[in-house]
Design a protein around this motif. Structure first.
Motif, PDB file in Angstrom:
ATOM      1  N   HIS A 113      -4.016  -0.382  -5.436  1.00  0.00           N
ATOM      2  CA  HIS A 113      -4.509   0.640  -6.350  1.00  0.00           C
ATOM      3  C   HIS A 113      -3.902   0.591  -7.746  1.00  0.00           C
ATOM      4  CE1 HIS A 113      -6.542   3.740  -3.507  1.00  0.00           C
ATOM      5  NE2 HIS A 113      -6.889   2.514  -3.231  1.00  0.00           N
ATOM      6  N   GLY A 114      -4.230  -0.424  -8.525  1.00  0.00           N
ATOM      7  CA  GLY A 114      -3.818  -0.459  -9.915  1.00  0.00           C
ATOM      8  C   GLY A 114      -2.353  -0.754 -10.135  1.00  0.00           C
ATOM      9  N   GLU A 115      -1.582  -0.890  -9.046  1.00  0.00           N
ATOM     10  CA  GLU A 115      -0.169  -1.205  -9.184  1.00  0.00           C
ATOM     11  C   GLU A 115       0.053  -2.637  -8.740  1.00  0.00           C
ATOM     12  OE1 GLU A 115       2.702   1.590  -8.169  1.00  0.00           O
ATOM     13  OE2 GLU A 115       1.346   3.283  -8.068  1.00  0.00           O
ATOM     14  N   VAL A 118       0.652  -5.148  -2.867  1.00  0.00           N
ATOM     15  CA  VAL A 118       1.527  -5.374  -1.723  1.00  0.00           C
ATOM     16  C   VAL A 118       0.641  -5.806  -0.566  1.00  0.00           C
ATOM     17  CG1 VAL A 118       3.144  -4.350  -0.082  1.00  0.00           C
ATOM     18  CG2 VAL A 118       3.178  -3.617  -2.472  1.00  0.00           C
ATOM     19  N   THR A 119       0.927  -6.954   0.008  1.00  0.00           N
ATOM     20  CA  THR A 119       0.189  -7.431   1.170  1.00  0.00           C
ATOM     21  C   THR A 119       1.174  -7.762   2.288  1.00  0.00           C
ATOM     22  OG1 THR A 119       0.202  -9.724   0.381  1.00  0.00           O
ATOM     23  CG2 THR A 119      -1.692  -8.366  -0.222  1.00  0.00           C
ATOM     24  N   ALA A 168       5.411  -8.777  -2.002  1.00  0.00           N
ATOM     25  CA  ALA A 168       5.513  -7.672  -2.957  1.00  0.00           C
ATOM     26  C   ALA A 168       6.196  -8.185  -4.213  1.00  0.00           C
ATOM     27  CB  ALA A 168       6.306  -6.512  -2.360  1.00  0.00           C
ATOM     28  N   ASP A 169       5.743  -7.706  -5.369  1.00  0.00           N
ATOM     29  CA  ASP A 169       6.287  -8.140  -6.660  1.00  0.00           C
ATOM     30  C   ASP A 169       6.202  -9.655  -6.810  1.00  0.00           C
ATOM     31  OD1 ASP A 169       7.020  -5.481  -7.422  1.00  0.00           O
ATOM     32  OD2 ASP A 169       8.745  -5.643  -6.088  1.00  0.00           O
ATOM     33  N   GLY A 170       5.160 -10.245  -6.233  1.00  0.00           N
ATOM     34  CA  GLY A 170       4.949 -11.679  -6.356  1.00  0.00           C
ATOM     35  C   GLY A 170       5.850 -12.530  -5.482  1.00  0.00           C
ATOM     36  N   ILE A 171       6.648 -11.900  -4.624  1.00  0.00           N
ATOM     37  CA  ILE A 171       7.583 -12.637  -3.766  1.00  0.00           C
ATOM     38  C   ILE A 171       7.172 -12.459  -2.313  1.00  0.00           C
ATOM     39  CG2 ILE A 171       9.986 -12.871  -3.021  1.00  0.00           C
ATOM     40  CD1 ILE A 171      10.786 -11.737  -5.760  1.00  0.00           C
TER      41      ILE A 171
END
Length: 340
Positions: A113-115, A118-119, A168-171
């Motif tokens: 949602h726009g942030e 997170v998967t 999360a956060d690309g990591i």
């Protein structure tokens, strides 16, 4: 145990299924949330994921949500969804919110949602729920049968292993060999005063502590109730209000929470370190308008003793790491309620 749906009403049947969604017939002044704690094998990554639903007095504020707490980064993200993106099975714990899915043995996250997205894809194995019995349907014991309580509680897994990943956060973090814990709450509001703690990272696998002390409104007054379970060598030692156990010591300072619990046969001593927490929304009259600070960075010293006449037999002493810890309200209120 056989329960006949044609004889027992819907709510009563659900009493023996603390894990499933209990808010199907609720319209307002109700909340329900499931709490997933996940820590990777290295213990460098620790997250809390809380899916749930909020049904306040004002229906325009009703929504589903997924909270995502990164305990190491001290960051919480709140993903809000309209109610039409929430669905739950009425037979077992299977929950879908937006593109995310939750059950006792699986979690899939697609939080966008726009942030920062997170998967996650995770599987949980060898879960250890608090036992559900005919006259004691889960962690609340016979209190689970009492209608209209402010808050109900369930422990769905004291300890289990994890396989899968979180990105999360690309990591992207591999969680194979990690450990997890699952519980839930539902009702009107969280208590005005409570202590909660949990850890399942001790010096050997398969040890877990979960416990809470809370103000319980009751017949125009209140009492302080408590539910503690210590899992050791595949045996669950229980210290609860309804089992006749007593809190014989309770002290809260800025740095520590110390508790002594005594049953007829055992003593459990707890010394919890209070580390800095992250502020999370909490329910009041179904609305996520209250606040609670939670840490997954605390440590908890635990000692379990067995009473043998005038002597004590030492069973276990150890320190739990990556501990979840919350304290809300007034310690004086909790101590006063223990004397009632």
């Amino acid at each position: 145990m056989i329960l006949n749906e044609t004889i027992l009403p819907y709510r009563m049947l659900n009493t023996w299924k603390p894990e499933i969604f209990h808010g199907r017939r609720k319209k307002k002044n109700f909340f329900e949330g499931w709490y997933f704690k996940i820590v990777d094998r290295s213990e460098k990554h620790a997250y809390t994921v809380i899916p749930g639903v909020s049904l306040p007095e004002n229906p325009s504020n009703s929504h589903a949500f997924v909270m995502f707490l990164d305990a190491r980064a001290q960051r919480m993200r709140y993903f809000r969804y309209p109610l039409n993106e929430f669905s739950a099975s009425d037979k077992k714990f299977e929950l879908t919110i937006g593109g995310s899915f939750f059950s006792l043995d699986e979690m899939r996250l697609n939080l966008m949602h726009g942030e920062d997205p997170v998967t996650a894809r995770m599987n949980f194995k060898d879960i250890y729920p608090w036992p559900v019995k005919l006259l004691s349907p889960g962690v609340m014991g016979w209190y689970a049968f009492v209608p209209g309580m402010e808050c109900y509680h369930g422990i769905l897994s004291m300890d289990h292993t994890i396989e899968g990943f979180i990105e999360a956060d690309g990591i992207r973090t591999d969680f194979k060999g990690g450990r997890g814990y699952i519980e839930k709450d539902w009702g009107i509001s969280m208590p005005s005063s409570w202590i909660w703690m949990q850890t399942n990272h001790f010096d050997q696998e398969g040890i877990s502590l979960s416990g809470s002390i809370a103000k319980i409104p009751w017949l125009g007054s209140y009492f302080t109730g408590y539910i503690f379970g210590f899992l050791y060598e595949k045996k669950l030692y229980r210290f609860t209000t309804y089992s006749g156990a007593k809190v014989t010591g309770l002290d809260v300072t800025r740095d520590n929470i110390r508790i002594r619990l005594e049953s007829k046969a055992y003593i459990l001593d707890i010394d919890a370190d209070r580390s800095e927490g992250v502020e999370l929304p909490a329910p009041r009259m179904g609305e996520m308008s209250a606040k609670v600070k939670e840490s997954l960075r605390s440590s908890i010293d635990v000692t379990l003793l067995k009473k043998k006449g005038s002597c004590m037999e030492h069973i276990y002493s150890g320190t739990g790491r990556n501990a979840g810890l919350e304290f809300v309200g007034e310690i004086a209120e909790l101590i006063k309620g223990l004397k009632k």
